[in-house]
Design a protein around this motif. Structure first.
Motif, PDB file in Angstrom:
ATOM      1  N   TYR A   1       0.843  -1.207   0.000  1.00 50.85           N
ATOM      2  CA  TYR A   1       0.000   0.000   0.000  1.00 50.85           C
ATOM      3  C   TYR A   1       0.874   1.252   0.000  1.00 50.85           C
ATOM      4  O   TYR A   1       0.634   2.199  -0.764  1.00 50.85           O
ATOM      5  N   GLN A   2       1.883   1.281   0.860  1.00 50.68           N
ATOM      6  CA  GLN A   2       2.749   2.455   0.955  1.00 50.68           C
ATOM      7  C   GLN A   2       3.455   2.748  -0.355  1.00 50.68           C
ATOM      8  O   GLN A   2       3.691   3.908  -0.707  1.00 50.68           O
ATOM      9  N   ALA A   3       3.802   1.700  -1.091  1.00 51.16           N
ATOM     10  CA  ALA A   3       4.562   1.874  -2.330  1.00 51.16           C
ATOM     11  C   ALA A   3       3.690   2.310  -3.502  1.00 51.16           C
ATOM     12  O   ALA A   3       4.207   2.859  -4.482  1.00 51.16           O
ATOM     13  N   THR A   4       2.392   2.087  -3.422  1.00 52.04           N
ATOM     14  CA  THR A   4       1.528   2.316  -4.582  1.00 52.04           C
ATOM     15  C   THR A   4       0.518   3.441  -4.413  1.00 52.04           C
ATOM     16  O   THR A   4       0.006   3.947  -5.413  1.00 52.04           O
ATOM     17  N   VAL A   5       0.217   3.832  -3.199  1.00 55.65           N
ATOM     18  CA  VAL A   5      -0.812   4.861  -2.961  1.00 55.65           C
ATOM     19  C   VAL A   5      -0.139   6.175  -2.584  1.00 55.65           C
ATOM     20  O   VAL A   5       0.585   6.234  -1.582  1.00 55.65           O
ATOM     21  N   PRO A   6      -0.349   7.242  -3.365  1.00 56.36           N
ATOM     22  CA  PRO A   6       0.272   8.531  -3.041  1.00 56.36           C
ATOM     23  C   PRO A   6      -0.521   9.264  -1.961  1.00 56.36           C
ATOM     24  O   PRO A   6      -1.687   8.962  -1.700  1.00 56.36           O
ATOM     25  N   HIS A   7       0.134  10.244  -1.345  1.00 56.95           N
ATOM     26  CA  HIS A   7      -0.576  11.076  -0.380  1.00 56.95           C
ATOM     27  C   HIS A   7      -1.363  12.144  -1.114  1.00 56.95           C
ATOM     28  O   HIS A   7      -0.921  12.686  -2.135  1.00 56.95           O
ATOM     29  N   SER A   8      -2.546  12.444  -0.590  1.00 57.51           N
ATOM     30  CA  SER A   8      -3.352  13.522  -1.155  1.00 57.51           C
ATOM     31  C   SER A   8      -4.170  14.150  -0.036  1.00 57.51           C
ATOM     32  O   SER A   8      -4.399  13.533   1.004  1.00 57.51           O
ATOM     33  N   GLY A   9      -4.578  15.383  -0.236  1.00 58.36           N
ATOM     34  CA  GLY A   9      -5.417  16.045   0.752  1.00 58.36           C
ATOM     35  C   GLY A   9      -4.622  16.682   1.873  1.00 58.36           C
ATOM     36  O   GLY A   9      -3.412  16.921   1.765  1.00 58.36           O
ATOM     37  N   PRO A  10      -5.299  16.962   3.005  1.00 65.17           N
ATOM     38  CA  PRO A  10      -4.651  17.650   4.124  1.00 65.17           C
ATOM     39  C   PRO A  10      -3.720  16.721   4.913  1.00 65.17           C
ATOM     40  O   PRO A  10      -3.458  15.594   4.507  1.00 65.17           O
TER      41      PRO A  10
END
Length: 543
Positions: free
Chosen positions: A286-295
């Motif tokens: 999950y950490q490798a494939t999902v980018p951060h978004s939002g606040p």
């Protein structure tokens, strides 16, 4: 044949590869990073405190004081002293605390403990005991931590409690095994099928169930807390209780019931690394494939620094300039305000104040968690992490020690025990010199080094004090404490360096060469108190 869309995709990919190739290599020592940190610290030292929607006045004081202390090491700064005062206020309130809706008390107690343990764990030991006992009282039946008036656990609050527990363990406190295992089981039961975590955990009861409000920042908090909890239980290396106190301690001073207590505590750990490997694998994906978004950008970056630093323990390898850190530095270069703060630019600050966001940014930039853990690549054991498998070797060239693949650490011991000790210079020991990887051989080497601490030759005592810091054997701490009174001008300084390595109190003690009798006495008192906090039944004897 490539169509126009294919060519566009190819050019985009090539541009991304080229951008990655030319990305600057940053570290906390990089001039740009240091300049950012200095400006951020100046802002926290002088800025006004205005809470955000999810801040409290006390919480801002705590995190600002902690960030400035970690960045400067100066406990005398007003912002650090104010943070300590806020921490003491929180601790005093805990015994009579009552549920108050969505109070931030769990966050505040956690950061208070981390700050007090970092500034002076010995002085604030009573307060740390209070926090630890309070955590035991407010832990939910399912093992999580959260708002006191809610039955659910809160992933964000869990991560700060676990970090506080880890910090307390590093300063010699006994963290209940059951508390840690219950927290790990809670994190196992609230992981989403994607490998992420949500806000208020939905218990899976033996199954992996869909969680609510899964985000990158909460998922990073979840995997970080899981790995830190595993490290608390010693999944990724031998911990402090690796040797029974009978080894190297006169039998007359070892209580039988203490030995049985240690053996019982060992049996208490029912989980193993295999119990969490599936969750860790999914979470890593999950950490490798999902980018951060939002606040919550800076909150997430600090969580990321903790997670990545503990993952380095798992792999027993540290990268001075990892991609995730370089990316974060570049983001923060763009987002720092003219006044030195973060949070007011780029829409990142939505729920918390710029002082809180600035503190998170500083903790990320200085690699605060990695600093607390210590370097893993110098052939030195920090707090029980395993020694590398290879053994660096040495030989004599004239009167100097240099690396050589044809000899071994055994040669050094023979020289120290013989007439050649005077030619051995501690400053010339190879940086990666290690004791034997084989447990039996290493035990024998440690015993010989311990005897050399009372050698007639000062050179032998200096080298013995140095190498005992690499022994991964807390039973040698009393011998090193005794060496603080050595008449040689350098042995006490070297012995204290080794005590810092064994204890992982890397910022404690500052003995220099030729310390005064008063400085020696103060250091001896400090380290005796630390060791008695770890093993209260030990009896120091005058020699």
């Amino acid at each position: 044949m490539f169509n126009r869309k294919s060519w566009a995709c190819l050019l985009t990919a090539l541009f991304c590869i080229q951008s990655a190739a030319v990305r600057a290599q940053y570290s906390p020592e990089h001039p740009k990073v240091k300049a950012m940190v200095d400006r951020g610290v100046a802002y926290l030292v002088s800025g006004e405190v205005t809470p955000g929607v999810h801040d409290t006045q006390v919480g801002i004081r705590l995190i600002a004081g902690y960030a400035v202390y970690k960045a400067t090491g100066d406990a005398g700064l007003a912002v650090v002293q104010d943070g300590v005062a806020a921490a003491l206020e929180i601790v005093r309130s805990l015994p009579g605390y009552r549920e108050r809706g969505e109070s931030k008390i769990v966050y505040e107690a956690s950061v208070a403990a981390i700050l007090l343990a970092s500034v002076d764990a010995s002085k604030y030991r009573p307060q740390l005991d209070t926090v630890l006992n309070w955590f035991a009282q407010v832990q939910k039946p399912h093992g999580g931590f959260g708002y006191l008036g809610k039955p659910t656990g809160d992933t964000s609050q869990v991560q700060y409690v676990v970090l506080a527990l880890w910090t307390m363990q590093q300063v010699g406190m006994e963290v209940p095994v059951q508390m840690v295992e219950d927290t790990i089981n809670y994190l196992r039961s609230t992981v989403d099928p994607s490998g992420g975590w949500g806000y208020q955990g939905v218990l899976g009861n033996g199954r992996v169930v869909k969680q609510e409000g899964v985000t990158k920042s909460l998922s990073t908090a979840g995997i970080g807390a899981l790995i830190i909890g595993a490290d608390l239980l010693g999944f990724y290396g031998k911990r402090q209780m690796g040797n029974l106190p009978t080894e190297g301690i006169p039998a007359a001073f070892v209580r039988v019931d203490l030995i049985e207590k240690i053996r019982k505590e060992r049996r208490e750990v029912s989980l193993s690394k295999g119990d969490i490997e599936g969750v860790v694998t999914a979470a890593r994906r999950y950490q490798a494939t999902v980018p951060h978004s939002g606040p919550w950008f800076f909150y997430w970056r600090y969580s990321q620094e903790r997670y990545e630093s503990f993952w380095e323990i798992v792999e027993n390898k540290q990268n001075k300039s990892p991609d995730w850190y370089n990316s974060g530095v570049e983001d923060m270069l763009r987002m720092q305000g003219e006044d030195g703060s973060w949070g007011s630019a780029g829409g990142a600050m939505q729920f918390t104040s710029s002082r809180t966001e600035t503190a998170f940014a500083i903790l990320f930039l200085i690699r605060s968690t990695q600093k607390a853990i210590g370097q893993l690549d110098e052939g030195v054991t920090f707090g029980g992490y395993r020694l590398p498998d290879d053994v660096s070797t040495i030989k004599m060239v004239g009167e100097r020690i240099v690396s050589d693949s044809e000899t071994s650490v055994q040669n050094l011991l023979e020289m120290l025990e013989g007439e050649a000790a005077a030619g051995v210079e501690v400053g010339l020991l190879p940086k990666d010199l290690q004791l034997a990887a084989d447990a039996k051989q290493r035990k024998e080497q440690v015993a010989r080094l311990s005897r050399l601490l009372v050698s007639r030759d000062a050179s032998a005592r200096r080298v013995a004090a140095k190498l005992l810091g690499r022994s991964d054997d807390l039973d040698q701490a009393p011998e090193l404490i005794f060496a603080l009174s050595d008449p040689d001008p350098y042995v006490p300084m070297i012995a204290e360096e080794s005590l810092r390595l064994l204890s992982r109190k890397l910022t404690a003690g500052k003995l220099g060469s030729e310390p005064t009798p008063e400085q020696r006495d103060a250091a001896e008192t400090y380290w005796k108190n630390w060791y008695l906090g770890l093993r209260p039944d030990y009896i120091f004897i005058d020699r």
